[in-house]
Design an enzyme around this catalytic site. Structure first.
Site, PDB file in Angstrom:
ATOM      1  N   CYS A   1       0.837  -1.200   0.000  1.00 32.41           N
ATOM      2  CA  CYS A   1       0.000   0.000   0.000  1.00 32.41           C
ATOM      3  C   CYS A   1       0.874   1.253   0.000  1.00 32.41           C
ATOM      4  O   CYS A   1       1.639   1.455  -0.935  1.00 32.41           O
ATOM      5  CB  CYS A   1      -0.981  -0.027   1.167  1.00 32.41           C
TER       6      CYS A   1
ATOM      7  N   HIS B   1      -3.814  -4.664  -0.481  1.00 29.72           N
ATOM      8  CA  HIS B   1      -3.400  -5.282   0.779  1.00 29.72           C
ATOM      9  C   HIS B   1      -3.485  -6.805   0.648  1.00 29.72           C
ATOM     10  O   HIS B   1      -4.572  -7.377   0.792  1.00 29.72           O
ATOM     11  CB  HIS B   1      -4.313  -4.826   1.923  1.00 29.72           C
TER      12      HIS B   1
ATOM     13  N   GLU C   1      -2.544  -8.984   2.739  1.00 24.72           N
ATOM     14  CA  GLU C   1      -2.903  -9.544   4.041  1.00 24.72           C
ATOM     15  C   GLU C   1      -4.395  -9.471   4.309  1.00 24.72           C
ATOM     16  O   GLU C   1      -4.897 -10.108   5.243  1.00 24.72           O
ATOM     17  CB  GLU C   1      -2.113  -8.834   5.149  1.00 24.72           C
TER      18      GLU C   1
END
Length: 217
Positions: free
Chosen positions: A82, A198, A200
């Site tokens: 990001c 992202h 994750e």
């Protein structure tokens, strides 16, 4: 033996989310602000959320820009996420509010290019979106082309400026996405990789991207 991965703690980013996601790849993960530990790890993850200028100021204060530069110069893998991707470019141009002028902040300068506000009907770009990886990608190996990734951002690199290549220095592999216009969603460039989305927070598809990166360490 598990790869040793450091998530760089410089005061910005979803550190625990990144840590948990990296641990699920089987890596041995440490969250630290210690430059020595960050330099010696097999892989370094640089997260980031919020404004480019604030992230860059925090990164410099922690010596993270020097750590990134030394790792890349030595061929040691780095993954930006990001705003942790955005600060790898030459500069970011932000507007504090509708009444103020744009202000530019110098980035790490690992890639030429400017991070600027997306030209889209709805900003921020928040939610799930597909991406278009290039041929030969390693980050997106075995990822279904229809998979979606989770984005939360108002700014991005809208124009890719690094096109030179040679037999010794292959051109970076650039992945694109679209929100109102095309923007850079990921880059793979030797030891330096990054994603605007992202991973994750991107479910199984994001987990595969992280596992692919760890497999290169």
């Amino acid at each position: 033996m598990s790869s040793r991965v450091v998530v760089l703690d410089y005061g910005s980013g979803n550190l625990r989310s990144a840590q948990r996601a990296m641990e699920r790849t089987g890596a041995d993960v440490t969250v630290t602000s210690d430059p020595r530990v960050a330099l010696e790890a097999d892989g370094l993850v640089v997260p980031g959320v919020g404004a480019f200028s604030a992230c860059m100021a925090s990164l410099k204060a922690a010596g993270g820009d020097r750590v990134i530069g030394r790792r890349v110069a030595g061929g040691r893998p780095v993954l930006g996420i990001c705003v942790g991707m955005q600060v790898l470019f030459d500069r970011g141009v932000e507007q504090a509010d509708v009444h103020s002028e744009d202000r530019a902040t110098e980035g790490c300068g690992e890639w030429p290019g400017t991070v600027e506000r997306l030209r889209a009907p709805v900003v921020p770009h928040m939610g799930w979106n597909t991406v278009t990886p290039p041929e030969g990608t390693r980050l997106f190996a075995d990822v279904d082309p229809e998979e979606r990734f989770y984005f939360v951002h108002s700014y991005a690199v809208r124009h890719w400026e690094f096109v030179a290549s040679s037999d010794r220095i292959p051109a970076p592999r650039v992945t694109w996405a679209e929100h109102g216009e095309p923007f850079v969603a990921a880059v793979e460039n030797g030891p330096l990789s990054a994603t605007q989305f992202h991973p994750e927070k991107s479910g199984d598809a994001g987990a595969r991207v992280l596992a692919n990166w760890v497999a290169t360490l």
